[in-house]
Design a protein around this motif. Structure first.
Motif, PDB file in Angstrom:
ATOM      1  N   CYS A 164     -14.053 -11.070  17.886  1.00  0.00           N
ATOM      2  CA  CYS A 164     -12.970 -10.090  17.965  1.00  0.00           C
ATOM      3  C   CYS A 164     -13.332  -8.889  17.101  1.00  0.00           C
ATOM      4  O   CYS A 164     -13.751  -9.042  15.957  1.00  0.00           O
ATOM      5  N   PRO A 165     -13.171  -7.689  17.645  1.00  0.00           N
ATOM      6  CA  PRO A 165     -13.510  -6.500  16.855  1.00  0.00           C
ATOM      7  C   PRO A 165     -12.537  -6.302  15.692  1.00  0.00           C
ATOM      8  O   PRO A 165     -11.376  -6.704  15.757  1.00  0.00           O
ATOM      9  N   THR A 166     -13.045  -5.698  14.634  1.00  0.00           N
ATOM     10  CA  THR A 166     -12.215  -5.344  13.490  1.00  0.00           C
ATOM     11  C   THR A 166     -11.733  -3.921  13.707  1.00  0.00           C
ATOM     12  O   THR A 166     -12.533  -2.998  13.858  1.00  0.00           O
ATOM     13  N   LEU A 167     -10.422  -3.752  13.735  1.00  0.00           N
ATOM     14  CA  LEU A 167      -9.817  -2.458  14.028  1.00  0.00           C
ATOM     15  C   LEU A 167      -9.422  -1.747  12.738  1.00  0.00           C
ATOM     16  O   LEU A 167      -9.095  -2.383  11.736  1.00  0.00           O
ATOM     17  N   PHE A 168      -9.456  -0.440  12.802  1.00  0.00           N
ATOM     18  CA  PHE A 168      -9.141   0.400  11.655  1.00  0.00           C
ATOM     19  C   PHE A 168      -8.227   1.534  12.102  1.00  0.00           C
ATOM     20  O   PHE A 168      -8.353   2.049  13.206  1.00  0.00           O
ATOM     21  N   GLY A 169      -7.328   1.919  11.215  1.00  0.00           N
ATOM     22  CA  GLY A 169      -6.494   3.084  11.476  1.00  0.00           C
ATOM     23  C   GLY A 169      -6.097   3.723  10.156  1.00  0.00           C
ATOM     24  O   GLY A 169      -6.077   3.064   9.113  1.00  0.00           O
ATOM     25  N   SER A 170      -5.803   5.001  10.214  1.00  0.00           N
ATOM     26  CA  SER A 170      -5.315   5.693   9.014  1.00  0.00           C
ATOM     27  C   SER A 170      -4.222   6.664   9.421  1.00  0.00           C
ATOM     28  O   SER A 170      -4.140   7.098  10.567  1.00  0.00           O
ATOM     29  N   LYS A 171      -3.382   6.983   8.451  1.00  0.00           N
ATOM     30  CA  LYS A 171      -2.252   7.857   8.712  1.00  0.00           C
ATOM     31  C   LYS A 171      -1.925   8.609   7.431  1.00  0.00           C
ATOM     32  O   LYS A 171      -1.872   8.009   6.357  1.00  0.00           O
ATOM     33  N   LYS A 172      -1.696   9.902   7.559  1.00  0.00           N
ATOM     34  CA  LYS A 172      -1.335  10.717   6.403  1.00  0.00           C
ATOM     35  C   LYS A 172       0.161  10.626   6.136  1.00  0.00           C
ATOM     36  O   LYS A 172       0.943  10.263   7.005  1.00  0.00           O
ATOM     37  N   ASP A 173       0.525  10.978   4.917  1.00  0.00           N
ATOM     38  CA  ASP A 173       1.926  11.091   4.500  1.00  0.00           C
ATOM     39  C   ASP A 173       2.725   9.797   4.655  1.00  0.00           C
ATOM     40  O   ASP A 173       3.869   9.808   5.106  1.00  0.00           O
ATOM     41  N   CYS A 174       2.112   8.691   4.243  1.00  0.00           N
ATOM     42  CA  CYS A 174       2.823   7.411   4.217  1.00  0.00           C
ATOM     43  C   CYS A 174       3.289   7.144   2.795  1.00  0.00           C
ATOM     44  O   CYS A 174       2.592   7.452   1.830  1.00  0.00           O
ATOM     45  N   PHE A 175       4.444   6.548   2.675  1.00  0.00           N
ATOM     46  CA  PHE A 175       5.012   6.288   1.363  1.00  0.00           C
ATOM     47  C   PHE A 175       4.309   5.117   0.704  1.00  0.00           C
ATOM     48  O   PHE A 175       4.259   4.018   1.242  1.00  0.00           O
ATOM     49  N   ASP A 176       3.752   5.350  -0.479  1.00  0.00           N
ATOM     50  CA  ASP A 176       3.082   4.322  -1.279  1.00  0.00           C
ATOM     51  C   ASP A 176       4.084   3.857  -2.331  1.00  0.00           C
ATOM     52  O   ASP A 176       4.386   4.570  -3.274  1.00  0.00           O
ATOM     53  N   MET A 177       4.600   2.647  -2.165  1.00  0.00           N
ATOM     54  CA  MET A 177       5.643   2.171  -3.057  1.00  0.00           C
ATOM     55  C   MET A 177       5.131   1.850  -4.455  1.00  0.00           C
ATOM     56  O   MET A 177       5.914   1.693  -5.389  1.00  0.00           O
ATOM     57  N   HIS A 178       3.810   1.780  -4.636  1.00  0.00           N
ATOM     58  CA  HIS A 178       3.254   1.515  -5.968  1.00  0.00           C
ATOM     59  C   HIS A 178       3.232   2.771  -6.830  1.00  0.00           C
ATOM     60  O   HIS A 178       3.370   2.693  -8.047  1.00  0.00           O
ATOM     61  N   THR A 179       3.032   3.918  -6.213  1.00  0.00           N
ATOM     62  CA  THR A 179       2.972   5.181  -6.958  1.00  0.00           C
ATOM     63  C   THR A 179       4.196   6.068  -6.708  1.00  0.00           C
ATOM     64  O   THR A 179       4.323   7.114  -7.327  1.00  0.00           O
ATOM     65  N   LEU A 180       5.061   5.646  -5.793  1.00  0.00           N
ATOM     66  CA  LEU A 180       6.245   6.414  -5.396  1.00  0.00           C
ATOM     67  C   LEU A 180       5.867   7.814  -4.938  1.00  0.00           C
ATOM     68  O   LEU A 180       6.526   8.805  -5.256  1.00  0.00           O
ATOM     69  N   SER A 181       4.793   7.892  -4.157  1.00  0.00           N
ATOM     70  CA  SER A 181       4.353   9.177  -3.620  1.00  0.00           C
ATOM     71  C   SER A 181       3.871   8.979  -2.186  1.00  0.00           C
ATOM     72  O   SER A 181       3.665   7.857  -1.730  1.00  0.00           O
TER      73      SER A 181
END
Length: 189
Positions: free
Chosen positions: A20-37
């Motif tokens: 099974c292939p390993t899939l990757f994705g990325s997205k800008k402007d997602c809320f990071d709950m660890h840094t609150l940014s």
């Protein structure tokens, strides 16, 4: 700065089904709950028997830092996925984090009851806000006669999230906290 995640590995799936292939994705402007940014989010997953197995996720300040973090974790042969799938990965992780924050209770050390701010407060329910602005962390605390419990935690991106959290507390514990009352007050050490 790179925020590495708690990577969830299911070794049975990884070693049994390397076809099974390993899939990757990325997205800008997602809320990071660890840094609150809001940062760039990236995720790695496999689709096995129609089920998405999330192998890891990361937050970074930019796309190149994200790519570096993923390569450093040992993922090299990846297939780019569409935005719809990365949105689903991001939302499933946020839902899981919110559920963990809601259900994990903890008792403060026994001597906490003798120290400020708890020694001066009556027993009851309190909601603490980590800062004056959003995003922030809300913590629901129950003070009893001999103990202080952290009942629930919620990362809130806006006032609407905070109001929902207060309403959930009210429903779960059959109490009547009011968002406007707690928002104006703050417990000082």
């Amino acid at each position: 700065m790179i925020q590495l995640s708690n990577t969830n590995f299911d070794f049975e799936y990884l070693y049994l089904d390397n076809s099974c292939p390993t899939l990757f994705g990325s997205k800008k402007d997602c809320f990071d709950m660890h840094t609150l940014s809001y940062r760039v989010f990236g995720g790695i997953w496999k689709l096995i028997d129609g089920k998405r197995i999330i192998l890891g996720y990361w937050f970074a300040d930019n796309e190149s830092e994200l790519q570096y973090a993923i390569r450093s974790a040992g993922f090299t042969e990846l297939i780019n996925s569409d935005n719809g799938e990365i949105n689903e990965v991001y939302h499933s992780i946020r839902i899981e984090q919110d559920q963990q924050n809601w259900s994990n209770r903890s008792k403060l050390p026994i001597l906490s009851i003798l120290k400020k701010p708890w020694k001066d407060l009556r027993k009851g329910w309190y909601v603490l806000k980590s800062g004056t602005n959003f995003p922030c962390i809300l913590t629901c605390i129950q003070k009893n006669r001999y103990s202080v419990w952290i009942e629930h935690i919620q990362v809130c991106e806006n006032k609407n999230d905070a109001v929902k959290f207060i309403n959930l507390i009210n429903t779960e514990h059959n109490i009547h906290l009011n968002y406007d009352v707690y928002a104006e007050s703050n417990i000082k050490n």
